[in-house]
Motif scaffolding. Structure first.
Motif, PDB file in Angstrom:
ATOM      1  N   MET A   1      -4.502  30.407 -45.195  1.00 34.39           N
ATOM      2  CA  MET A   1      -5.275  29.172 -45.240  1.00 34.39           C
ATOM      3  C   MET A   1      -4.917  28.306 -44.034  1.00 34.39           C
ATOM      4  O   MET A   1      -3.762  28.174 -43.671  1.00 34.39           O
ATOM      5  CB  MET A   1      -4.986  28.436 -46.552  1.00 34.39           C
ATOM      6  N   ALA A   2      -5.933  27.728 -43.426  1.00 34.54           N
ATOM      7  CA  ALA A   2      -5.723  26.882 -42.254  1.00 34.54           C
ATOM      8  C   ALA A   2      -5.070  25.568 -42.665  1.00 34.54           C
ATOM      9  O   ALA A   2      -5.216  25.088 -43.788  1.00 34.54           O
ATOM     10  CB  ALA A   2      -7.060  26.608 -41.586  1.00 34.54           C
ATOM     11  N   LYS A   3      -4.328  25.001 -41.727  1.00 37.19           N
ATOM     12  CA  LYS A   3      -3.704  23.701 -41.936  1.00 37.19           C
ATOM     13  C   LYS A   3      -4.790  22.657 -42.168  1.00 37.19           C
ATOM     14  O   LYS A   3      -5.773  22.592 -41.430  1.00 37.19           O
ATOM     15  CB  LYS A   3      -2.878  23.334 -40.707  1.00 37.19           C
ATOM     16  N   GLU A   4      -4.600  21.851 -43.203  1.00 37.95           N
ATOM     17  CA  GLU A   4      -5.571  20.795 -43.493  1.00 37.95           C
ATOM     18  C   GLU A   4      -5.454  19.702 -42.441  1.00 37.95           C
ATOM     19  O   GLU A   4      -4.359  19.260 -42.110  1.00 37.95           O
ATOM     20  CB  GLU A   4      -5.313  20.214 -44.888  1.00 37.95           C
ATOM     21  N   ARG A   5      -6.575  19.299 -41.913  1.00 38.98           N
ATOM     22  CA  ARG A   5      -6.625  18.255 -40.899  1.00 38.98           C
ATOM     23  C   ARG A   5      -7.442  17.083 -41.430  1.00 38.98           C
ATOM     24  O   ARG A   5      -8.544  17.272 -41.908  1.00 38.98           O
ATOM     25  CB  ARG A   5      -7.269  18.774 -39.622  1.00 38.98           C
ATOM     26  N   LEU A   6      -6.902  15.906 -41.319  1.00 40.61           N
ATOM     27  CA  LEU A   6      -7.589  14.689 -41.748  1.00 40.61           C
ATOM     28  C   LEU A   6      -8.160  14.827 -43.156  1.00 40.61           C
ATOM     29  O   LEU A   6      -9.360  14.759 -43.383  1.00 40.61           O
ATOM     30  CB  LEU A   6      -8.683  14.293 -40.755  1.00 40.61           C
ATOM     31  N   ARG A   7      -7.263  15.037 -44.084  1.00 38.35           N
ATOM     32  CA  ARG A   7      -7.663  15.178 -45.485  1.00 38.35           C
ATOM     33  C   ARG A   7      -8.475  13.967 -45.923  1.00 38.35           C
ATOM     34  O   ARG A   7      -8.332  12.887 -45.366  1.00 38.35           O
ATOM     35  CB  ARG A   7      -6.430  15.344 -46.365  1.00 38.35           C
ATOM     36  N   PRO A   8      -9.330  14.131 -46.907  1.00 44.59           N
ATOM     37  CA  PRO A   8     -10.099  12.985 -47.409  1.00 44.59           C
ATOM     38  C   PRO A   8      -9.172  11.880 -47.905  1.00 44.59           C
ATOM     39  O   PRO A   8      -8.117  12.149 -48.494  1.00 44.59           O
ATOM     40  CB  PRO A   8     -10.913  13.575 -48.560  1.00 44.59           C
ATOM     41  N   LEU A   9      -9.562  10.653 -47.648  1.00 47.02           N
ATOM     42  CA  LEU A   9      -8.787   9.501 -48.105  1.00 47.02           C
ATOM     43  C   LEU A   9      -9.066   9.232 -49.573  1.00 47.02           C
ATOM     44  O   LEU A   9     -10.221   9.282 -50.015  1.00 47.02           O
ATOM     45  CB  LEU A   9      -9.167   8.255 -47.298  1.00 47.02           C
ATOM     46  N   ALA A  10      -8.027   8.935 -50.314  1.00 45.06           N
ATOM     47  CA  ALA A  10      -8.196   8.476 -51.699  1.00 45.06           C
ATOM     48  C   ALA A  10      -8.699   7.028 -51.647  1.00 45.06           C
ATOM     49  O   ALA A  10      -8.432   6.295 -50.688  1.00 45.06           O
ATOM     50  CB  ALA A  10      -6.871   8.561 -52.442  1.00 45.06           C
ATOM     51  N   ALA A  11      -9.419   6.628 -52.659  1.00 48.61           N
ATOM     52  CA  ALA A  11      -9.989   5.272 -52.693  1.00 48.61           C
ATOM     53  C   ALA A  11      -8.925   4.203 -52.467  1.00 48.61           C
ATOM     54  O   ALA A  11      -9.159   3.230 -51.742  1.00 48.61           O
ATOM     55  CB  ALA A  11     -10.709   5.046 -54.013  1.00 48.61           C
ATOM     56  N   GLU A  12      -7.755   4.406 -53.053  1.00 48.79           N
ATOM     57  CA  GLU A  12      -6.692   3.392 -52.911  1.00 48.79           C
ATOM     58  C   GLU A  12      -6.080   3.359 -51.506  1.00 48.79           C
ATOM     59  O   GLU A  12      -5.390   2.400 -51.153  1.00 48.79           O
ATOM     60  CB  GLU A  12      -5.603   3.581 -53.976  1.00 48.79           C
ATOM     61  N   GLU A  13      -6.335   4.365 -50.696  1.00 52.58           N
ATOM     62  CA  GLU A  13      -5.848   4.388 -49.316  1.00 52.58           C
ATOM     63  C   GLU A  13      -6.818   3.717 -48.334  1.00 52.58           C
ATOM     64  O   GLU A  13      -6.452   3.446 -47.194  1.00 52.58           O
ATOM     65  CB  GLU A  13      -5.640   5.836 -48.845  1.00 52.58           C
ATOM     66  N   MET A  14      -8.039   3.481 -48.773  1.00 52.63           N
ATOM     67  CA  MET A  14      -9.076   2.965 -47.881  1.00 52.63           C
ATOM     68  C   MET A  14      -8.956   1.471 -47.678  1.00 52.63           C
ATOM     69  O   MET A  14      -8.606   0.730 -48.599  1.00 52.63           O
ATOM     70  CB  MET A  14     -10.462   3.271 -48.440  1.00 52.63           C
ATOM     71  N   THR A  15      -9.303   1.043 -46.456  1.00 52.36           N
ATOM     72  CA  THR A  15      -9.445  -0.377 -46.187  1.00 52.36           C
ATOM     73  C   THR A  15     -10.732  -0.853 -46.858  1.00 52.36           C
ATOM     74  O   THR A  15     -11.557  -0.040 -47.301  1.00 52.36           O
ATOM     75  CB  THR A  15      -9.542  -0.646 -44.673  1.00 52.36           C
ATOM     76  N   ALA A  16     -10.917  -2.147 -46.888  1.00 50.67           N
ATOM     77  CA  ALA A  16     -12.149  -2.689 -47.473  1.00 50.67           C
ATOM     78  C   ALA A  16     -13.378  -2.184 -46.726  1.00 50.67           C
ATOM     79  O   ALA A  16     -14.395  -1.840 -47.343  1.00 50.67           O
ATOM     80  CB  ALA A  16     -12.105  -4.215 -47.465  1.00 50.67           C
ATOM     81  N   GLU A  17     -13.294  -2.092 -45.395  1.00 54.75           N
ATOM     82  CA  GLU A  17     -14.436  -1.617 -44.620  1.00 54.75           C
ATOM     83  C   GLU A  17     -14.693  -0.131 -44.881  1.00 54.75           C
ATOM     84  O   GLU A  17     -15.850   0.290 -45.026  1.00 54.75           O
ATOM     85  CB  GLU A  17     -14.199  -1.853 -43.124  1.00 54.75           C
ATOM     86  N   GLN A  18     -13.642   0.669 -44.975  1.00 54.90           N
ATOM     87  CA  GLN A  18     -13.817   2.087 -45.299  1.00 54.90           C
ATOM     88  C   GLN A  18     -14.446   2.249 -46.679  1.00 54.90           C
ATOM     89  O   GLN A  18     -15.346   3.071 -46.871  1.00 54.90           O
ATOM     90  CB  GLN A  18     -12.469   2.817 -45.252  1.00 54.90           C
ATOM     91  N   ARG A  19     -14.001   1.454 -47.631  1.00 58.91           N
ATOM     92  CA  ARG A  19     -14.544   1.532 -48.993  1.00 58.91           C
ATOM     93  C   ARG A  19     -16.021   1.149 -49.015  1.00 58.91           C
ATOM     94  O   ARG A  19     -16.833   1.770 -49.698  1.00 58.91           O
ATOM     95  CB  ARG A  19     -13.724   0.593 -49.904  1.00 58.91           C
ATOM     96  N   ARG A  20     -16.382   0.096 -48.240  1.00 54.74           N
ATOM     97  CA  ARG A  20     -17.779  -0.343 -48.181  1.00 54.74           C
ATOM     98  C   ARG A  20     -18.668   0.787 -47.645  1.00 54.74           C
ATOM     99  O   ARG A  20     -19.727   1.082 -48.209  1.00 54.74           O
ATOM    100  CB  ARG A  20     -17.907  -1.584 -47.292  1.00 54.74           C
ATOM    101  N   VAL A  21     -18.219   1.447 -46.566  1.00 59.13           N
ATOM    102  CA  VAL A  21     -19.001   2.535 -45.982  1.00 59.13           C
ATOM    103  C   VAL A  21     -19.041   3.728 -46.937  1.00 59.13           C
ATOM    104  O   VAL A  21     -20.095   4.336 -47.140  1.00 59.13           O
ATOM    105  CB  VAL A  21     -18.446   2.938 -44.598  1.00 59.13           C
ATOM    106  N   ALA A  22     -17.911   4.054 -47.534  1.00 59.52           N
ATOM    107  CA  ALA A  22     -17.864   5.160 -48.499  1.00 59.52           C
ATOM    108  C   ALA A  22     -18.826   4.891 -49.658  1.00 59.52           C
ATOM    109  O   ALA A  22     -19.560   5.796 -50.086  1.00 59.52           O
ATOM    110  CB  ALA A  22     -16.443   5.364 -49.014  1.00 59.52           C
ATOM    111  N   ASP A  23     -18.863   3.669 -50.150  1.00 64.84           N
ATOM    112  CA  ASP A  23     -19.779   3.317 -51.239  1.00 64.84           C
ATOM    113  C   ASP A  23     -21.238   3.464 -50.805  1.00 64.84           C
ATOM    114  O   ASP A  23     -22.084   3.913 -51.583  1.00 64.84           O
ATOM    115  CB  ASP A  23     -19.520   1.895 -51.729  1.00 64.84           C
ATOM    116  N   ALA A  24     -21.537   3.091 -49.545  1.00 65.21           N
ATOM    117  CA  ALA A  24     -22.910   3.229 -49.042  1.00 65.21           C
ATOM    118  C   ALA A  24     -23.319   4.706 -48.993  1.00 65.21           C
ATOM    119  O   ALA A  24     -24.453   5.044 -49.320  1.00 65.21           O
ATOM    120  CB  ALA A  24     -23.039   2.581 -47.665  1.00 65.21           C
ATOM    121  N   VAL A  25     -22.390   5.564 -48.610  1.00 68.73           N
ATOM    122  CA  VAL A  25     -22.689   7.002 -48.583  1.00 68.73           C
ATOM    123  C   VAL A  25     -22.868   7.516 -50.012  1.00 68.73           C
ATOM    124  O   VAL A  25     -23.811   8.242 -50.314  1.00 68.73           O
ATOM    125  CB  VAL A  25     -21.581   7.783 -47.842  1.00 68.73           C
TER     126      VAL A  25
END
Length: 188
Positions: free
Chosen positions: A1-25
């Motif tokens: 298995m390849a090394k994981e790169r830039l794993r998905p962020l957990a909701a609690e790790e996101m900044t407010a701006e990241q959360r806003r964009v994630a919610d829009a998606v």
């Protein structure tokens, strides 16, 4: 298995701006935070711009959906982007692109039977990706059939999905266990 790169962020790790964009998606037409978006959230403004462009290409394209998806799977094959192939080859089939066409593209072969419109999209996509240019004959055929907005949408689709493919390849995004990778092809 390849090394994981830039794993998905957990909701609690996101900044407010990241959360806003994630919610829009998440609340948008794709209904999930997948593909390049978990990676792009590292730069929320880029993720937001990519979401808007993706929405325009996927949901406001003058090309009929099967032709749009044909261009996308040609890009996925060109870049050996397994995850993009996994997602869009199924969408292509669901939108009515023939299984024989999808299978031929997977093998990096020109499909035997293409409609006139499919042949124009195939030639336009392959020539632009492989030659970094378009012959006048291919450009003129696309312009005559799809108009100015059509050639802009087709080239934007190809360009955007190149961005998607290289982003997914950079992180070695894996196909889910129930999906299939592209077949290995001899170097071009």
């Amino acid at each position: 298995m390849a090394k994981e790169r830039l794993r998905p962020l957990a909701a609690e790790e996101m900044t407010a701006e990241q959360r806003r964009v994630a919610d829009a998606v998440l609340t948008g037409p794709r209904g999930g935070l997948r593909g390049p978006f978990p990676v792009l959230l590292r730069k929320p403004k880029l993720a937001e711009s990519a979401r808007r462009l993706s929405d325009c290409i996927r949901y406001d394209n003058v090309l009929p959906p099967p032709l749009r998806e044909l261009a996308i799977i040609i890009v996925a094959r060109h870049w050996d982007a397994h995850y993009a192939w996994y997602a869009h080859s199924q969408i292509a089939l669901d939108e009515g692109l023939g299984p024989a066409i999808v299978d031929a593209i997977a093998r990096s072969e020109e499909p035997d039977e293409l409609s006139i419109d499919e042949k124009i999209v195939y030639d336009f996509s392959r020539e632009l990706l492989n030659e970094n240019d378009l012959s006048d004959a291919v450009y003129d055929a696309a312009l005559a059939r799809f108009g100015e907005a059509g050639v802009v949408d087709l080239s934007a689709t190809i360009g955007f999905y190149c961005f998607v493919a290289v982003t997914l390849n950079m992180v070695r995004e894996e196909v889910p266990d129930d999906g299939k990778n592209l077949p290995n092809i001899d170097p071009r």
